[in-house]
Design an enzyme around this catalytic site. Structure first.
Site, PDB file in Angstrom:
ATOM      1  N   GLU A  13     -14.765 -10.417 -23.765  1.00  0.00           N
ATOM      2  CA  GLU A  13     -15.141  -9.016 -24.019  1.00  0.00           C
ATOM      3  C   GLU A  13     -14.345  -8.455 -25.206  1.00  0.00           C
ATOM      4  OE1 GLU A  13     -15.280  -6.642 -20.390  1.00  0.00           O
ATOM      5  OE2 GLU A  13     -16.879  -7.900 -19.589  1.00  0.00           O
TER       6      GLU A  13
ATOM      7  N   GLU B 242     -19.968 -13.659 -16.323  1.00  0.00           N
ATOM      8  CA  GLU B 242     -19.601 -12.633 -15.344  1.00  0.00           C
ATOM      9  C   GLU B 242     -20.873 -11.946 -14.888  1.00  0.00           C
ATOM     10  OE1 GLU B 242     -16.355  -9.941 -16.294  1.00  0.00           O
ATOM     11  OE2 GLU B 242     -15.289 -11.531 -17.353  1.00  0.00           O
TER      12      GLU B 242
HETATM   13  O1  AHR Z   1     -14.418  -8.980 -13.488  1.00  0.00           O
HETATM   14  C1  AHR Z   1     -13.663  -7.840 -13.745  1.00  0.00           C
HETATM   15  C2  AHR Z   1     -13.634  -7.490 -15.224  1.00  0.00           C
HETATM   16  O2  AHR Z   1     -14.899  -7.122 -15.657  1.00  0.00           O
HETATM   17  C3  AHR Z   1     -13.235  -8.589 -16.161  1.00  0.00           C
HETATM   18  O3  AHR Z   1     -11.868  -8.726 -16.277  1.00  0.00           O
HETATM   19  C4  AHR Z   1     -13.824  -8.153 -17.455  1.00  0.00           C
HETATM   20  O4  AHR Z   1     -14.137  -9.225 -18.308  1.00  0.00           O
HETATM   21  C5  AHR Z   1     -15.040  -7.347 -17.041  1.00  0.00           C
HETATM   22  O5  AHR Z   1     -15.128  -6.141 -17.685  1.00  0.00           O
END
Ligand code: AHR
Length: 522
Positions: free
Chosen positions: A201, A325
């Site tokens: 990110e 994610e």
């Molecule tokens: O999964 C929690 C957080 O969500 C992670 O650290 C980040 O990459 C995302 O914003």
């Protein structure tokens, strides 16, 4: 041409079965045609991947208890969790973050435990991180799980040298400062590392970069990530979240940039009502249930959008989309640290998992890796722990039921189904995918998104004749049913008998809010 012929065949078949059904007064609006003799791409096992961040009690307490713990463990990894995870065939595990990755300096986490630097976990609760779980412990965990390592490097606050050294430490067998250091720390042989992400990110917690800036930075980092001792890194570039198609365009459009990575990551969370009020994981009404399902289904649109851009620059599909994610993000459980993202997991999450995994299966040509956020005690976990207790969540059961799709070949489906309507909004009531494994067994996975109504799906199976069908179902009495430490088996799978197979037509009676996986044997 082959596709066209098959589509024509399906159309003719649908018309014929429709007419037949009408004659016999068996018209079904819910029809799923499965074509077993036209096999699509292999469903990468890695789309069934998981994610473990140094966040809350995912690592500490959830996976790692340390060698001296009273909780039975193997090299510090708790046995109950380890054994349960083996059952779902975890193919790869992403670590150490997430946002934590771009604050992580790997050399803090090697060497004798007492001498490791303590740092503050600035992203997640401001707690002290003593680095007792580091590179060696993570690689041991992957070894014990029998899965591949997916390591996420630090671009945001790290350096090119730090990242290059880490790869050398992990995978080289030459005589070098890093391999000498590794050997001093007790590991003679290099490890294999399959996936390596160049930042996380980076448009946000990983450095607040623009797409152009990141693309240039990524190229610089990637240049120095070596392939040592036969280890071939699959480099994952930081991609966008959600609908940020511009970021994908920037990473894909330039041939020189494209050449520096094999996979492009995307993140997408389903968050009801936005970041301000995400709703409770277990106390919710039908509006929140419906909204969660609607958001889950957006994953298909998001993948299609990013894939369309990738297709323009990479029509051969040599680059993978890495959805590293995904999942539902609700408010934390009351009384828990807001920075720990600890949430319960209900029947709603089980449907969410089925929807996502069906979507990933359907996009097997482009989606090569996906990681549920997160493995234990954080967001949509497969396992929750409390001291020496462990509970398997409804999401866990879906991963176990769907494991049959790993490395199987995707099958062509034609799904026509009724809508699930709430207020003035509607979504398809059924989600499905199917695959054929190396032994010729066909697996069909379905979810009924409607919490109020059972649905009968008529399923003509074209191509092969199957003699035997078995199945499993996951459902519950309430939308919000969940497994607690006191009542760990409220939501669990059972044998499914709600189907018939006659003249090549499978008729499946899906209970309301359920997930069903069927196995068809010749
Ligand atoms: O999964 C929690 C957080 O969500 C992670 O650290 C980040 O990459 C995302 O914003």
């Amino acid at each position: 041409m082959k596709k066209l012929t098959i589509s024509l065949f399906i159309l003719i078949f649908l018309a014929a079965t429709g007419a037949m059904a009408q004659k016999e007064n068996l018209v079904s609006v819910n029809q799923l045609v499965i074509v077993t003799n036209h096999q699509g791409p292999v469903i990468s096992k890695d789309i069934y991947g998981h994610f473990s961040e140094h966040l809350g009690t995912c690592i500490y307490g959830g996976l790692w208890v340390g060698l001296d713990s009273k909780i039975p463990n193997t090299y510090g990894i708790r046995n109950d969790v380890l054994f349960a995870l083996r059952e779902i065939k975890v193919p790869n595990l992403r670590w150490p973050g997430g946002c934590f990755a771009d604050t992580y300096h790997w050399k803090d986490g090697i060497g004798p435990k007492g001498k490791r630097a303590s740092i503050v976990n600035t992203n997640w609760g401001g707690v002290t991180e003593d680095n007792s779980f580091g590179t060696h412990e993570f690689m041991k965990l992957t070894e014990l799980l029998g899965c591949d390592a997916y390591i996420n490097g630090n671009v945001g606050s790290g350096s090119v040298k730090e990242m290059a050294d880490w790869i050398e430490y992990l995978t080289s067998n030459s005589v070098s400062p890093m391999t000498i250091l590794r050997k001093e720390n007790g590991r003679e042989e290099p490890w294999k590392v399959k996936y390596f992400a160049i930042g996380n990110e980076n448009w946000g917690c990983g450095g607040n970069m623009t797409d152009e800036f990141y693309a240039n930075t990524m190229k610089q980092y990637s240049t120095f990530l070596g392939n040592y001792a036969g280890n071939q890194l699959y480099r994952v570039a930081c991609g966008p979240s959600d609908y940020n198609f511009g970021w994908t365009e920037t990473l894909m459009k330039d041939q020189g940039t494209r050449a520096m990575f094999q996979g492009l990551s995307i993140h997408y969370y389903s968050i009801v009502d936005g970041w301000g009020f995400k709703g409770s994981a277990t106390k919710f009404d039908e509006r929140e249930w419906f909204e969660t399902m609607r958001l889950n289904l957006q994953m298909d649109f998001i993948i299609k959008g990013h894939s369309a851009i990738m297709d323009r620059y990479d029509p051969q599909k040599t680059k993978g989309l890495v959805v590293d994610e995904w999942g539902n993000w609700f408010n934390v459980e009351s009384g828990t640290n807001p920075g720990f993202l600890y949430q319960q997991n209900s029947m709603r999450d089980a449907i969410t998992a089925a929807i996502h995994l069906n979507i990933f299966n359907q996009h097997a040509d482009r989606v090569k890796v996906a990681n549920l956020a997160q493995m234990v005690n954080v967001l949509q976990s497969v396992i929750l722990t409390k001291e020496d207790k462990m509970v398997l969540t409804p999401t866990y059961h879906v991963f176990r039921m769907f494991r049959v799709h790993q490395e199987a070949k995707l099958l062509n489906l034609d799904l026509r189904c009724e809508d699930y309507t709430f207020g003035n909004k509607k979504i398809p009531a059924i989600s499905a995918s199917a695959s054929v494994d190396k032994d010729g067994k066909v697996h069909v996975s379905l979810a009924n998104l409607n919490p109020n109504k059972s649905i009968t799906v008529t399923c003509p199976v074209i191509g092969d004749t199957f003699k035997k069908v078995t199945g499993e179902v996951l459902t519950a009495s309430e939308m919000s049913s969940f497994n607690s430490f006191e009542s760990p088996e409220t939501v669990k799978p059972s044998v499914f008998n709600g189907f018939t197979l006659k003249d090549g037509i499978l008729t499946i009676n899906m209970p309301s809010k359920s997930v069903v996986v069927l196995e068809l044997t010749k």
